[in-house]
Design a protein around this motif. Structure first.
Motif, mmCIF file in Angstrom:
data_model
loop_
_atom_site.group_PDB
_atom_site.id
_atom_site.type_symbol
_atom_site.label_atom_id
_atom_site.label_comp_id
_atom_site.label_asym_id
_atom_site.label_seq_id
_atom_site.Cartn_x
_atom_site.Cartn_y
_atom_site.Cartn_z
ATOM 1 N N LEU A 172 -7.422 -15.933 -5.763
ATOM 2 C CA LEU A 172 -7.949 -14.849 -6.593
ATOM 3 C C LEU A 172 -8.429 -13.664 -5.675
ATOM 4 O O LEU A 172 -8.228 -12.511 -5.919
ATOM 5 C CB LEU A 172 -9.133 -15.351 -7.426
ATOM 6 N N ALA A 173 -9.011 -14.080 -4.640
ATOM 7 C CA ALA A 173 -9.642 -13.228 -3.748
ATOM 8 C C ALA A 173 -8.607 -12.366 -2.816
ATOM 9 O O ALA A 173 -8.672 -11.065 -2.885
ATOM 10 C CB ALA A 173 -10.559 -13.834 -2.418
ATOM 11 N N TYR A 174 -7.366 -12.935 -2.766
ATOM 12 C CA TYR A 174 -6.190 -12.421 -2.208
ATOM 13 C C TYR A 174 -5.505 -11.364 -3.270
ATOM 14 O O TYR A 174 -5.627 -10.118 -2.745
ATOM 15 C CB TYR A 174 -5.116 -13.300 -1.843
ATOM 16 N N LEU A 175 -5.579 -11.786 -4.624
ATOM 17 C CA LEU A 175 -4.839 -10.862 -5.525
ATOM 18 C C LEU A 175 -5.846 -9.841 -5.631
ATOM 19 O O LEU A 175 -5.153 -8.528 -5.680
ATOM 20 C CB LEU A 175 -4.889 -11.741 -6.725
ATOM 21 N N LYS A 176 -7.069 -9.984 -5.833
ATOM 22 C CA LYS A 176 -7.861 -8.759 -6.137
ATOM 23 C C LYS A 176 -7.697 -7.709 -4.779
ATOM 24 O O LYS A 176 -7.799 -6.457 -5.316
ATOM 25 C CB LYS A 176 -9.457 -9.172 -5.596
ATOM 26 N N ARG A 177 -7.336 -8.076 -3.536
ATOM 27 C CA ARG A 177 -7.232 -7.209 -2.602
ATOM 28 C C ARG A 177 -5.775 -6.321 -2.517
ATOM 29 O O ARG A 177 -5.594 -5.363 -2.082
ATOM 30 C CB ARG A 177 -7.277 -7.803 -1.253
ATOM 31 N N LEU A 178 -4.849 -6.921 -3.296
ATOM 32 C CA LEU A 178 -3.449 -6.328 -3.374
ATOM 33 C C LEU A 178 -3.403 -5.345 -4.481
ATOM 34 O O LEU A 178 -4.033 -5.492 -5.701
ATOM 35 C CB LEU A 178 -2.481 -7.370 -3.677
ATOM 36 N N PRO A 179 -2.741 -4.228 -4.030
ATOM 37 C CA PRO A 179 -2.691 -3.110 -5.205
ATOM 38 C C PRO A 179 -1.559 -3.447 -6.303
ATOM 39 O O PRO A 179 -0.572 -2.513 -6.222
ATOM 40 C CB PRO A 179 -2.342 -2.015 -4.149
ATOM 41 N N ILE A 180 -1.646 -4.656 -6.777
ATOM 42 C CA ILE A 180 -0.535 -4.816 -7.985
ATOM 43 C C ILE A 180 -0.971 -4.389 -9.536
ATOM 44 O O ILE A 180 -2.237 -4.089 -9.399
ATOM 45 C CB ILE A 180 -0.049 -6.306 -8.105
ATOM 46 N N THR A 181 0.024 -3.989 -10.109
ATOM 47 C CA THR A 181 -0.373 -3.568 -11.549
ATOM 48 C C THR A 181 -0.176 -4.360 -12.690
ATOM 49 O O THR A 181 -0.578 -4.208 -13.705
ATOM 50 C CB THR A 181 0.386 -2.180 -11.577
ATOM 51 N N LEU A 196 3.914 -2.462 -9.042
ATOM 52 C CA LEU A 196 4.115 -3.779 -8.369
ATOM 53 C C LEU A 196 3.603 -4.768 -9.377
ATOM 54 O O LEU A 196 2.599 -4.849 -9.891
ATOM 55 C CB LEU A 196 3.344 -3.935 -7.083
ATOM 56 N N ALA A 197 4.691 -5.643 -9.688
ATOM 57 C CA ALA A 197 4.285 -6.933 -10.431
ATOM 58 C C ALA A 197 4.267 -8.261 -9.691
ATOM 59 O O ALA A 197 5.329 -8.345 -8.795
ATOM 60 C CB ALA A 197 5.401 -7.003 -11.674
ATOM 61 N N ILE A 198 3.425 -9.247 -9.970
ATOM 62 C CA ILE A 198 3.709 -10.502 -9.427
ATOM 63 C C ILE A 198 4.445 -11.242 -10.452
ATOM 64 O O ILE A 198 4.282 -11.378 -11.565
ATOM 65 C CB ILE A 198 2.389 -11.300 -8.809
ATOM 66 N N ASP A 199 5.675 -11.577 -9.843
ATOM 67 C CA ASP A 199 6.528 -12.526 -10.781
ATOM 68 C C ASP A 199 6.202 -14.111 -10.747
ATOM 69 O O ASP A 199 5.598 -14.235 -9.756
ATOM 70 C CB ASP A 199 7.837 -12.465 -10.277
ATOM 71 N N ASP A 200 6.779 -14.819 -11.748
ATOM 72 C CA ASP A 200 6.491 -16.317 -11.728
ATOM 73 C C ASP A 200 5.170 -16.668 -11.501
ATOM 74 O O ASP A 200 4.804 -17.679 -10.789
ATOM 75 C CB ASP A 200 7.460 -17.074 -10.795
ATOM 76 N N PHE A 201 4.020 -15.624 -11.956
ATOM 77 C CA PHE A 201 2.656 -16.073 -11.567
ATOM 78 C C PHE A 201 2.281 -17.260 -12.184
ATOM 79 O O PHE A 201 2.559 -18.037 -13.222
ATOM 80 C CB PHE A 201 1.759 -14.979 -12.207
ATOM 81 N N GLY A 202 1.310 -18.328 -11.450
ATOM 82 C CA GLY A 202 0.889 -19.390 -11.673
ATOM 83 C C GLY A 202 1.298 -20.527 -10.858
ATOM 84 O O GLY A 202 1.186 -21.542 -10.867
ATOM 85 N N THR A 203 2.721 -20.035 -10.222
ATOM 86 C CA THR A 203 3.742 -21.284 -9.888
ATOM 87 C C THR A 203 3.123 -21.231 -8.415
ATOM 88 O O THR A 203 3.897 -22.371 -7.489
ATOM 89 C CB THR A 203 5.293 -21.158 -9.730
ATOM 90 N N GLY A 204 2.718 -20.453 -7.887
ATOM 91 C CA GLY A 204 2.626 -20.280 -6.281
ATOM 92 C C GLY A 204 1.003 -20.647 -5.899
ATOM 93 O O GLY A 204 0.424 -21.294 -6.765
ATOM 94 N N TYR A 205 0.520 -20.049 -4.749
ATOM 95 C CA TYR A 205 -0.834 -20.385 -4.411
ATOM 96 C C TYR A 205 -1.735 -19.369 -4.247
ATOM 97 O O TYR A 205 -2.386 -19.441 -3.685
ATOM 98 C CB TYR A 205 -0.762 -20.853 -2.670
ATOM 99 N N SER A 206 -1.553 -18.195 -4.709
ATOM 100 C CA SER A 206 -2.071 -17.001 -4.096
ATOM 101 C C SER A 206 -3.809 -17.260 -4.798
ATOM 102 O O SER A 206 -3.669 -17.380 -6.022
ATOM 103 C CB SER A 206 -1.592 -15.410 -4.912
ATOM 104 N N GLN A 266 0.984 -1.166 -0.175
ATOM 105 C CA GLN A 266 -0.021 0.049 -0.020
ATOM 106 C C GLN A 266 0.901 1.204 0.016
ATOM 107 O O GLN A 266 0.645 2.233 -0.626
ATOM 108 C CB GLN A 266 -0.873 0.139 1.186
ATOM 109 N N GLN A 267 1.966 1.284 0.755
ATOM 110 C CA GLN A 267 2.715 2.308 0.666
ATOM 111 C C GLN A 267 3.588 2.688 -0.480
ATOM 112 O O GLN A 267 3.569 3.831 -0.908
ATOM 113 C CB GLN A 267 4.082 2.158 1.721
ATOM 114 N N LEU A 277 -5.171 -5.383 -14.910
ATOM 115 C CA LEU A 277 -3.843 -5.573 -14.785
ATOM 116 C C LEU A 277 -3.083 -5.790 -16.180
ATOM 117 O O LEU A 277 -3.782 -6.309 -17.027
ATOM 118 C CB LEU A 277 -3.108 -6.944 -13.809
ATOM 119 N N THR A 278 -1.883 -5.393 -16.174
ATOM 120 C CA THR A 278 -1.113 -5.564 -17.522
ATOM 121 C C THR A 278 -0.335 -6.989 -17.398
ATOM 122 O O THR A 278 0.070 -7.440 -16.425
ATOM 123 C CB THR A 278 0.026 -4.641 -17.399
ATOM 124 N N VAL A 279 -0.634 -7.695 -18.271
ATOM 125 C CA VAL A 279 -0.163 -9.294 -18.372
ATOM 126 C C VAL A 279 1.026 -9.250 -19.238
ATOM 127 O O VAL A 279 1.027 -9.111 -20.317
ATOM 128 C CB VAL A 279 -1.265 -10.322 -18.862
#
Ligand code: C2E
Ligand code: CA
Ligand code: CA
Ligand code: CA
Length: 282
Positions: free
Chosen positions: A188-197, A176-186, A167-168, A231-233
């Motif tokens: 969708l609900a959690y993703l939606k709450r994070l201020p990523i771009t 903010l980018a999520i890297d290596d997406f698809g290999t972890g556990y996040s 948030q800061q 988000l930009t993919v």
């Protein structure tokens, strides 16, 4: 060494493949990498399939040791995380990457963003946002030209604390980018709450895109989901024009990988961008 998740555990395995002696030797050598100027950054551009422009450049650490030769990040980053050296190394990389961007900006590339990888140890230190602000001020880089790449495990290790730092960052305009997406556990609900771009789809799903219907389905789904969240993919590890064309046809926003360019020294980046040899492809 406890603040690690799944993705980092994979890197731990890469480091653990090293025998005990070599791990100890490399760990010791890592302590002096900064004093001895043994680190450098290589820069890998990514291409927007929407605008046909270079959309950004990712900074990737390189370690050349006179005694031990070239050591891969997959080996030394886990060791640096274990010893805590990643805090100093990470700050060095951030500063160096922003300095490189300042030079490219002087050469006219004022829209170009720089992407820097962040390890969980860095993010979980409360003062990391201040560290970043200090580096931006020192190098004269606007916050909205910096992208921090975080893996899902970095975020899921300690969601509450990670979320405060995130948030800061958004408040000051850092992307903010999520890297290596698809290999972890996040979730969708959690993703939606994070201020990523941005989401960067892991190379694992890109490799056999054209032949493997499961990978194609997963990639299509990630693109649709990313777009529905605004988000930009980005697809990572794109090696062939077939993959690039597939990704263009399926509305992926950006591609990064050897097909466009391998990571290169800072001095080659402006020429690569200004040559426009990549324009019009795939
Ligand atoms: P990453 O962030 O997922 O970076 C992408 C990796 O894939 C890089 O490996 C890059 O050189 C490689 N790559 C890019 N395109 C292709 C392709 O088309 N084919 C193949 N086979 N590989 C491709 P690299 O440079 O060895 O870095 C490995 C990992 O080390 C990075 O993965 C990142 O997790 C970590 N790393 C690198 N620099 C830093 C850093 O400054 N800080 C932190 N915390 N981690 C870093
Ligand atoms: Ca990355
Ligand atoms: Ca990645
Ligand atoms: Ca990766």
């Amino acid at each position: 060494a406890k603040a690690v998740g799944r993705r980092t555990s994979m890197r731990y395995e890469a480091a653990m493949d090293l025998d005990v002696q070599r791990r100890a030797t490399l760990s010791a050598a890592l302590r002096t990498v900064l004093d001895r100027n043994e680190l450098s950054l290589a820069y890998q551009p990514r291409l927007s399939l929407v605008s046909n422009q270079i959309a950004g450049v990712e900074a990737l650490l390189r370690w050349h040791s006179p005694e031990h030769g070239q050591i891969h990040p997959a080996q030394f980053i886990p060791l640096a995380e274990e010893t805590g050296m990643i805090l100093e190394i990470g700050e060095w990389a951030l500063t160096e990457a922003c300095r490189a961007l300042a030079n490219w900006r002087e050469a006219g590339l004022t829209d170009l963003p720089i992407a820097v990888n962040v390890s969980s140890l860095q993010l979980l230190r409360g003062e990391f946002p201040q560290v970043v602000e200090r580096v931006l001020a020192k190098t004269g880089i606007p916050a909205n030209r910096l992208e921090l790449e975080l893996t899902e495990s970095v975020l899921m290790d300690n969601p509450a604390e990670a979320s405060i730092s995130l948030q800061q960052f958004r408040r000051i305009g850092v992307n903010l980018a999520i890297d290596d997406f698809g290999t972890g556990y996040s979730s969708l609900a959690y993703l939606k709450r994070l201020p990523i771009t941005m989401l960067k789809i892991d190379k694992e799903f890109i490799d056999d895109l054209a032949e493997n219907t499961d990978d194609a389905a997963i990639t299509t789904t990630i693109i649709a989901m990313g777009h529905s969240l605004g988000l930009t993919v980005v697809a990572e590890g794109v090696e062939t024009s077939t993959q690039a064309q597939w990704l263009r046809d399926h509305r992926c926003d950006e591609i990064q990988g050897y097909w466009l360019a391998e990571p290169m020294p800072a001095a080659e980046v402006t020429r690569f961008i200004q040559d426009r040899s990549w324009a019009g492809a795939p």
